[in-house]
Scaffold this active site. Sequence first.
Site, PDB file in Angstrom:
ATOM      1  N   LYS A  88       0.872  -1.173   0.000  1.00  0.00           N
ATOM      2  CA  LYS A  88       0.000   0.000   0.000  1.00  0.00           C
ATOM      3  C   LYS A  88       0.911   1.225   0.000  1.00  0.00           C
ATOM      4  O   LYS A  88       1.433   1.624   1.025  1.00  0.00           O
ATOM      5  CB  LYS A  88      -0.901   0.001   1.235  1.00  0.00           C
ATOM      6  CG  LYS A  88      -2.209   0.815   1.083  1.00  0.00           C
ATOM      7  CD  LYS A  88      -2.012   2.309   0.920  1.00  0.00           C
ATOM      8  CE  LYS A  88      -1.629   2.994   2.207  1.00  0.00           C
ATOM      9  NZ  LYS A  88      -1.552   4.501   1.993  1.00  0.00           N
TER      10      LYS A  88
ATOM     11  N   GLU B 137       9.790   1.943  10.789  1.00  0.00           N
ATOM     12  CA  GLU B 137      10.837   2.947  10.588  1.00  0.00           C
ATOM     13  C   GLU B 137      10.132   4.293  10.648  1.00  0.00           C
ATOM     14  O   GLU B 137       9.373   4.656   9.762  1.00  0.00           O
ATOM     15  CB  GLU B 137      11.532   2.723   9.235  1.00  0.00           C
ATOM     16  CG  GLU B 137      12.873   3.423   9.131  1.00  0.00           C
ATOM     17  CD  GLU B 137      12.746   4.834   8.613  1.00  0.00           C
ATOM     18  OE1 GLU B 137      12.809   5.768   9.453  1.00  0.00           O
ATOM     19  OE2 GLU B 137      12.588   5.021   7.410  1.00  0.00           O
TER      20      GLU B 137
ATOM     21  N   CYS C 282      13.707  11.433   6.880  1.00  0.00           N
ATOM     22  CA  CYS C 282      13.654  11.061   8.303  1.00  0.00           C
ATOM     23  C   CYS C 282      15.019  11.117   8.964  1.00  0.00           C
ATOM     24  O   CYS C 282      15.120  11.348  10.169  1.00  0.00           O
ATOM     25  CB  CYS C 282      13.025   9.675   8.464  1.00  0.00           C
ATOM     26  SG  CYS C 282      13.857   8.380   7.519  1.00  0.00           S
TER      27      CYS C 282
ATOM     28  N   GLU D 128      10.045  16.715  15.206  1.00  0.00           N
ATOM     29  CA  GLU D 128      10.416  16.518  13.809  1.00  0.00           C
ATOM     30  C   GLU D 128       9.629  17.500  12.942  1.00  0.00           C
ATOM     31  O   GLU D 128       8.398  17.473  12.922  1.00  0.00           O
ATOM     32  CB  GLU D 128      10.135  15.080  13.373  1.00  0.00           C
ATOM     33  CG  GLU D 128      10.610  14.791  11.959  1.00  0.00           C
ATOM     34  CD  GLU D 128      10.413  13.346  11.554  1.00  0.00           C
ATOM     35  OE1 GLU D 128      11.307  12.769  10.915  1.00  0.00           O
ATOM     36  OE2 GLU D 128       9.345  12.786  11.876  1.00  0.00           O
TER      37      GLU D 128
END
Length: 480
Positions: free
Chosen positions: A179, A254, A288, A387
Amino acid sequence: MDLAAAPPALLVRRHLHVAGEWVDPAGDDAIPVENPATGEIVGQVPAGTPADVDRAVAAARAAFPGWAATAPAERAAHLDRLHTALAARADEIARTVAWELGTPLKLAARVQTGLPLTVLRGMVDLAARPAPEETVGNSLVVREPVGVVGAITPWNYPLHQVVAKVAPALAAGCTVVLKPSELTPLTAYLLFDAVTEAGLPPGVVNLVPGTGPVAGEALAAHPDVDLVSFTGSTATGRRIAHLAADRIARVALELGGKSANLILADADLATAVKVGVGNAFLNSGQTCTAWTRMLVHRDRYDEALDLIAAAAGAYRPGDPFDPATRLGPLVSAAQAERVRGHVDRALADGARLLAGGPDAPLPPRGHFVAPTVFADVHPDSALAQEEVFGPVLAVIPFADTDEAVAIANNSRYGLAGAVWSADEEAALAVARRLRTGQVDVNGGAFNPLAPFGGYQQSGLGRELGAYGVDEFREIKAIQR
């Protein structure tokens, strides 16, 4: 160059890929795909439903016994043909990533396309190796494929993140339902064009596009999915872990990062700053592993700020197809607005604006945010802790190595980081003290065969190389 390089017509994909065939979706809803550099719609894919997920998982389940029993050399041959078919589409992949994500074309070719091809090439070699076995006393310890894998991938590296899951899962003998992100699904279709050309056995790898709340949750919660591999935000990873936990299914996650770049007093400052700013702004900061906290020794701090401001000024936002562009847009209006919110909050918290900011000039259309640098950032502030996922760099001074390590480890994340010093052994000693999954010393090159993953809320498990293949295996002890 203007955006005439954009596709002349909508890139419309109407089907799912299930059991080796392009098939109609169960529903009629579609997802538009936007060019974030212009705000124009450039494509469309089906909005997959739980019924579509059921069909794809059933195909993967039916294909699993045969694929798991396939000899390693034959699995490797399938992946080799896939690599050949995908490499032939390299230019088309780079252009598609530039259209649906806004990555500057040169970067899209080198990183968004080149890196996943390198990873896939390495997986061909790893797939050819039989699963390792060992003898422990009277036990034979063997490794076997975990089963059906649900792979849910993000928008920021739309081919690499797919390959980093699908290739090792197939190498281990698992079957997969993918997906991809609804924001950048067109690149996944190019992969499945290559899958069709390569002739992978029916059901071994299947594609269901759709939104996270519908297709993603259906896949994560599906009772016939043995492992869910997800890359994305920590909040969504937490939700997926809850869905999998309800049926005691394995997860590989992750997730987010807030990586620190430690520049010690004796470092090559010009190189450390240039590489550090480039890393922080890579893919418009939508990475990331971005080193979004630059920690600089107080003895070099003022000198570093001058270099940082100059380096940031070289990142020109603009048309992804213009060779002069070094910074593309953010993926969506919502993402750009979130990043601007972080910038506004940093200003309110008293951080010193060094470059960029809300008043910096930008292209007249598209979801652009100026490359922005803040100095004198407090280590406990929101900018140093959260973040941002945009082109925003926080610069923090430190007095000595112990303080630098303490600031770097002052985070709920632990995905990546860097250390710079003229004394490589001293830098290595600092790297060992950082609570993070990867550390680059003096600009060490990314290694696609090394384990990739994080500590704490940066995730669970490892991707890439032999470690990534092992993530998709179960361990069995046979007593004799």
